[in-house]
Design an enzyme around this catalytic site. Structure first.
Site, PDB file in Angstrom:
ATOM      1  N   LEU A  34      46.759  57.841  30.516  1.00  0.00           N
ATOM      2  CA  LEU A  34      47.090  57.281  29.201  1.00  0.00           C
ATOM      3  C   LEU A  34      46.107  57.735  28.125  1.00  0.00           C
ATOM      4  CD1 LEU A  34      47.990  53.714  30.470  1.00  0.00           C
ATOM      5  CD2 LEU A  34      49.478  55.697  30.184  1.00  0.00           C
ATOM      6  N   ALA A  36      45.583  57.566  23.407  1.00  0.00           N
ATOM      7  CA  ALA A  36      45.769  56.682  22.245  1.00  0.00           C
ATOM      8  C   ALA A  36      47.243  56.523  21.868  1.00  0.00           C
ATOM      9  CB  ALA A  36      44.975  57.223  21.065  1.00  0.00           C
ATOM     10  N   HIS A  38      49.796  56.212  23.952  1.00  0.00           N
ATOM     11  CA  HIS A  38      50.332  55.127  24.793  1.00  0.00           C
ATOM     12  C   HIS A  38      49.807  53.774  24.317  1.00  0.00           C
ATOM     13  CE1 HIS A  38      50.377  58.582  27.773  1.00  0.00           C
ATOM     14  NE2 HIS A  38      51.621  58.153  27.848  1.00  0.00           N
ATOM     15  N   GLN A  62      62.372  63.205  37.545  1.00  0.00           N
ATOM     16  CA  GLN A  62      62.496  63.849  36.239  1.00  0.00           C
ATOM     17  C   GLN A  62      61.750  65.180  36.169  1.00  0.00           C
ATOM     18  OE1 GLN A  62      60.498  60.328  34.248  1.00  0.00           O
ATOM     19  NE2 GLN A  62      59.763  61.918  32.867  1.00  0.00           N
ATOM     20  N   GLY A 150      57.615  56.712  22.500  1.00  0.00           N
ATOM     21  CA  GLY A 150      56.988  57.500  21.439  1.00  0.00           C
ATOM     22  C   GLY A 150      57.941  58.498  20.808  1.00  0.00           C
ATOM     23  N   GLN A 156      64.018  62.391  24.098  1.00  0.00           N
ATOM     24  CA  GLN A 156      64.026  61.301  25.088  1.00  0.00           C
ATOM     25  C   GLN A 156      64.370  59.972  24.408  1.00  0.00           C
ATOM     26  OE1 GLN A 156      61.144  60.597  28.462  1.00  0.00           O
ATOM     27  NE2 GLN A 156      60.216  59.227  26.981  1.00  0.00           N
ATOM     28  N   VAL A 179      50.905  60.206  17.735  1.00  0.00           N
ATOM     29  CA  VAL A 179      49.459  60.129  17.498  1.00  0.00           C
ATOM     30  C   VAL A 179      48.886  61.525  17.738  1.00  0.00           C
ATOM     31  CG1 VAL A 179      47.301  59.026  18.191  1.00  0.00           C
ATOM     32  CG2 VAL A 179      49.423  57.708  18.185  1.00  0.00           C
TER      33      VAL A 179
END
Ligand code: PAF
Length: 284
Positions: A34, A36, A38, A62, A150, A156, A179
């Site tokens: 992870l 920033a 996330h 995936q 995001g 997605q 970000v």
């Protein structure tokens, strides 16, 4: 203190207890490692929910056969402390066997046609089927009121929104801003695959996206904008999969027609595949 849960029965008990208290549940699905970006999704989810669950699950379905599933970075300790600092209440860590009880080959699959087939879907066949299949399972496990994704994974987000609308899933989808590092590179777990030299080159993607926006706003025809971006990526050392302008629904933009557009790039730098995008409005 964040609570780490590894069994579906314990997760259900936690969610049921929150629901009895009348609390709203937010959810941030992740594959770990992870950053920033996330953590900003956890904070976004908290603005719309009383409690937030985040999952870490590197989803095998995936990844394509020649993709980075086995080397995908796994950093459980840093993820746990980062999620706690971001205000996450529960870390959900399902095992592969719990996620796919009949095995990956026999797993029931969720497919969203149309939007899944273009760009990322064309470059990574089956990728969005894997994403939709696991996100459906995660939604059924966590039963969230809201879930945050995001905007960096622009397509997605569109696929998930369509899946939720089409299957009447009772969850509100929130979109978190991209970000970026100080030099413009969009944060991604895959950035750490980059060598020092590649890391210095990588922000060119954002610069080229900004050039695409500027050219489009100046009235340059779409085909020229895209060809120039492709050439700029190649001369910077990338192997582009695509550099395109689209409407947010992935239809072709008519350059003279005002409205929202998005410039999207996917490109390889050495062994690393990076994606990024820039949304903008073409004024009337
Ligand atoms: O965006 C991701 O990290 C993954 O595609 C997701 C949504 C967690 C599903 O595995």
């Amino acid at each position: 203190m964040i609570e780490t849960i590894t069994s579906l029965a314990a997760l259900r008990a936690r969610i049921t207890a929150w629901r009895r208290e009348g609390l709203r549940v937010g959810f941030v699905p992740t594959m770990g490692n992870l950053h920033a970006g996330h953590y900003s999704l956890v904070q976004l989810a908290h603005q719309h929910a009383d409690r937030v669950v985040s999952s870490v699950f590197v989803n095998p379905t995936q990844f394509g056969p020649n993709e980075d599933f086995t080397r995908y970075p796994r950093t459980p300790d840093a993820d746990t402390s980062g999620l706690e600092a971001a205000g996450c209440d529960v870390l959900w860590l399902p095992e592969v066997e719990a996620m796919y009880p009949f095995g990956v080959e026999l797993a029931a699959k969720v497919q969203v046609p149309g939007v899944s087939a273009v760009l990322e879907g064309a470059c990574r066949p089956g990728h969005f089927d894997g994403v939709c299949t696991v996100v459906t399972r995660l939604f059924n496990q966590v039963l969230p009121d809201v879930a945050a994704f995001g905007r960096k994974d622009f397509q997605q987000l569109a696929v998930i929104r369509q899946m939720v609308a089409d299957l009447h899933m009772p969850v509100q989808i929130l979109a978190g801003e991209i970000v970026r590092e100080a030099d413009g590179l969009a944060m991604s777990s895959r950035n750490q695959y980059l060598s020092l030299e590649e890391r210095a080159t990588a922000p060119a993607i954002h610069r080229i996206l900004m050039e695409m926006r500027a050219s489009s706003l100046a009235g340059v025809p779409q085909a020229q904008v895209e060809a120039k971006a492709d050439a700029a990526l190649r001369s910077a050392g990338f192997e582009p999969d695509y550099a395109v302008l689209r409407r947010p629904d992935f239809s072709m933009p008519a350059p003279e027609a005002p409205g929202p557009q998005v410039a999207l790039i996917a490109a390889r730098l050495g062994r690393t595949r990076l994606i990024d995008n820039l949304e903008f409005d073409l004024p009337g």
